[in-house]
Design a protein around this motif. Structure first.
Motif, mmCIF file in Angstrom:
data_model
loop_
_atom_site.group_PDB
_atom_site.id
_atom_site.type_symbol
_atom_site.label_atom_id
_atom_site.label_comp_id
_atom_site.label_asym_id
_atom_site.label_seq_id
_atom_site.Cartn_x
_atom_site.Cartn_y
_atom_site.Cartn_z
ATOM 1 N N THR A 24 0.836 -1.204 0.000
ATOM 2 C CA THR A 24 0.000 0.000 0.000
ATOM 3 C C THR A 24 0.868 1.251 0.000
ATOM 4 N N ARG A 25 2.143 1.094 0.295
ATOM 5 C CA ARG A 25 3.073 2.233 0.315
ATOM 6 C C ARG A 25 4.116 2.111 -0.800
ATOM 7 N N ARG A 26 3.756 1.408 -1.846
ATOM 8 C CA ARG A 26 4.669 1.210 -2.969
ATOM 9 C C ARG A 26 3.994 1.613 -4.280
ATOM 10 N N LEU A 27 4.816 1.864 -5.291
ATOM 11 C CA LEU A 27 4.306 2.190 -6.618
ATOM 12 C C LEU A 27 3.749 0.921 -7.255
ATOM 13 N N THR A 28 2.462 0.930 -7.551
ATOM 14 C CA THR A 28 1.807 -0.245 -8.143
ATOM 15 C C THR A 28 0.953 0.169 -9.337
ATOM 16 N N SER A 29 0.534 -0.816 -10.111
ATOM 17 C CA SER A 29 -0.318 -0.553 -11.270
ATOM 18 C C SER A 29 -1.224 -1.754 -11.506
ATOM 19 N N ASN A 30 -2.100 -1.648 -12.488
ATOM 20 C CA ASN A 30 -2.989 -2.761 -12.815
ATOM 21 C C ASN A 30 -2.237 -3.955 -13.387
ATOM 22 N N PHE A 31 -1.033 -3.737 -13.885
ATOM 23 C CA PHE A 31 -0.208 -4.870 -14.309
ATOM 24 C C PHE A 31 0.074 -5.781 -13.116
ATOM 25 N N ASP A 32 0.188 -5.194 -11.931
ATOM 26 C CA ASP A 32 0.435 -5.968 -10.714
ATOM 27 C C ASP A 32 -0.801 -6.782 -10.316
ATOM 28 N N ILE A 33 -1.987 -6.208 -10.549
ATOM 29 C CA ILE A 33 -3.215 -6.949 -10.256
ATOM 30 C C ILE A 33 -3.300 -8.190 -11.144
ATOM 31 N N LYS A 73 6.697 -8.570 -1.928
ATOM 32 C CA LYS A 73 7.020 -7.232 -1.456
ATOM 33 C C LYS A 73 7.684 -6.436 -2.572
ATOM 34 N N ILE A 74 7.004 -5.403 -3.035
ATOM 35 C CA ILE A 74 7.519 -4.583 -4.131
ATOM 36 C C ILE A 74 8.606 -3.648 -3.599
ATOM 37 N N PRO A 75 9.752 -3.572 -4.267
ATOM 38 C CA PRO A 75 10.869 -2.749 -3.800
ATOM 39 C C PRO A 75 10.541 -1.258 -3.790
ATOM 40 N N ALA A 76 11.185 -0.532 -2.875
ATOM 41 C CA ALA A 76 10.947 0.903 -2.733
ATOM 42 C C ALA A 76 11.509 1.694 -3.901
ATOM 43 N N ASP A 77 12.518 1.146 -4.584
ATOM 44 C CA ASP A 77 13.162 1.900 -5.658
ATOM 45 C C ASP A 77 12.539 1.634 -7.024
ATOM 46 N N ARG A 78 11.350 1.072 -7.050
ATOM 47 C CA ARG A 78 10.662 0.836 -8.319
ATOM 48 C C ARG A 78 10.309 2.174 -8.966
ATOM 49 N N THR A 79 10.458 2.277 -10.265
ATOM 50 C CA THR A 79 10.145 3.517 -10.981
ATOM 51 C C THR A 79 8.969 3.300 -11.923
ATOM 52 N N CYS A 80 8.404 4.389 -12.426
ATOM 53 C CA CYS A 80 7.319 4.299 -13.406
ATOM 54 C C CYS A 80 7.786 3.550 -14.650
ATOM 55 N N GLU A 81 9.011 3.817 -15.067
ATOM 56 C CA GLU A 81 9.559 3.150 -16.248
ATOM 57 C C GLU A 81 9.617 1.646 -16.021
#
Length: 309
Positions: A102-111, A142-150
């Motif tokens: 909930t505190r990480r960059l996510t998108s519908n690709f993750d769903i 657990k999605i890493p904190a350094d994930r970027t939009c790219e």
């Protein structure tokens, strides 16, 4: 036939209430959804169901969209994932990952990846994550904190990591060149739609330039030099930079947000087909079909008269 233990999948995507007049009718959906979810809860359906409750975007028109919060809402719709109560006790690692993300960059690709994990359920996270190579990552990991939009496959126009970068207004020549690229891009998109008027630049309302989204979003404070916007300044740290522009195009004063990518080495722009229409076009685009074209098109006067008759 007893189907209690038979796997099932349901997808519902109602849109009418919020697409006709969002501010006027959206609140009425609360009672409908409450009734549906309450019935499902009382029936016991949620004892063996994973519920994903989401929106595809926020409010998309009007003055609210021109605000900072409005831009965030357009790009960050709601997304809730609920699992049964017993799941929390039996699979605490997975529940911990869901909470963590909930505190990480996510998108519908993750769903999508999460649904695959449910289909082929193993009962625990694999821990085998490479955020730089995986466009989608299951929310059970657990999605890493350094994930970027790219990394996540999110185009610059929809990325929220860099909205507070410094605004550069000194170089009017580069600003005008950027805006003209957008106008030319719109012209080429409408080239096969002869019924649409040619749009021309009336006003540049916002011009901002950001470092490439390939950088860690936590380092967003390192902005481009304010004093010059030469090619060398644009290439500090990266050869690619994100340009966000809000413009008014005539006829009919259509207001648009667009995001461009500028490559300082090649000195070329790319639009990635990223455009948001800020004000309503009503029936002025009835001569064409398709939302992507309608939001750009202003039908020639003789066609407007024909459609209005």
């Amino acid at each position: 036939m007893n189907t209690t233990n038979r796997p099932a999948f349901a997808f519902s995507f109602p849109v009418r209430l919020t697409h006709e007049d969002s501010l006027k009718y959206a609140y009425t959906a609360d009672d409908y959804y409450f009734e549906i979810l309450e019935k499902a809860l009382n029936s016991g359906v949620f004892k063996n169901t994973v519920l994903v409750f989401f929106g595809d975007h926020g409010f998309r028109f009007g003055n609210f969209l021109k605000t900072f919060i409005g831009k965030l809402e357009e790009r960050m719709p709601m997304m809730y994932v609920a699992v049964p109560k017993w799941f929390h006790k039996k699979y605490p690692q997975i529940v911990n990952s869901l909470s963590h993300n909930t505190r990480r960059l996510t998108s519908n690709f993750d769903i999508y990846e999460t649904l695959k994990d449910i289909l082929y359920f193993s009962g625990k996270p694999t821990g085998n994550i490479d955020a730089k190579k995986q466009r989608g990552i299951s929310l059970f990991e657990k999605i890493p904190a350094d994930r970027t939009c790219e990394n996540a496959g999110i185009l610059p126009h929809w990325c929220v990591c860099k909205l507070e970068e410094d605004e550069l207004t000194k170089n009017t020549k580069f600003r005008d060149r950027s805006a003209q690229f957008f106008v030319d891009d719109v012209y080429h998109r409408l080239a096969n739609h002869k019924m649409c008027s040619r749009l021309e630049l009336d006003e540049i309302k916002v011009f901002k330039i950001f470092k490439s989204t390939s950088r860690n979003p936590d380092n967003a404070s390192n902005s481009v030099n304010h004093t010059t916007v030469t090619n060398s300044a644009l290439s500090i740290g990266s050869n690619k930079h994100i340009i966000k522009i809000s413009v008014v195009l005539n006829p009919r004063s259509g207001e648009f947000d667009t995001t461009l990518v500028y490559d300082a080495w090649s000195q070329k722009f790319d639009s990635y087909e990223a455009i948001s229409r800020l004000n309503k076009y009503g029936h002025t685009a009835d001569c064409v079909k398709g939302e992507k074209i309608q939001m750009l098109c202003y039908c020639k006067k003789q066609l407007l008269d024909l459609f209005q008759d």
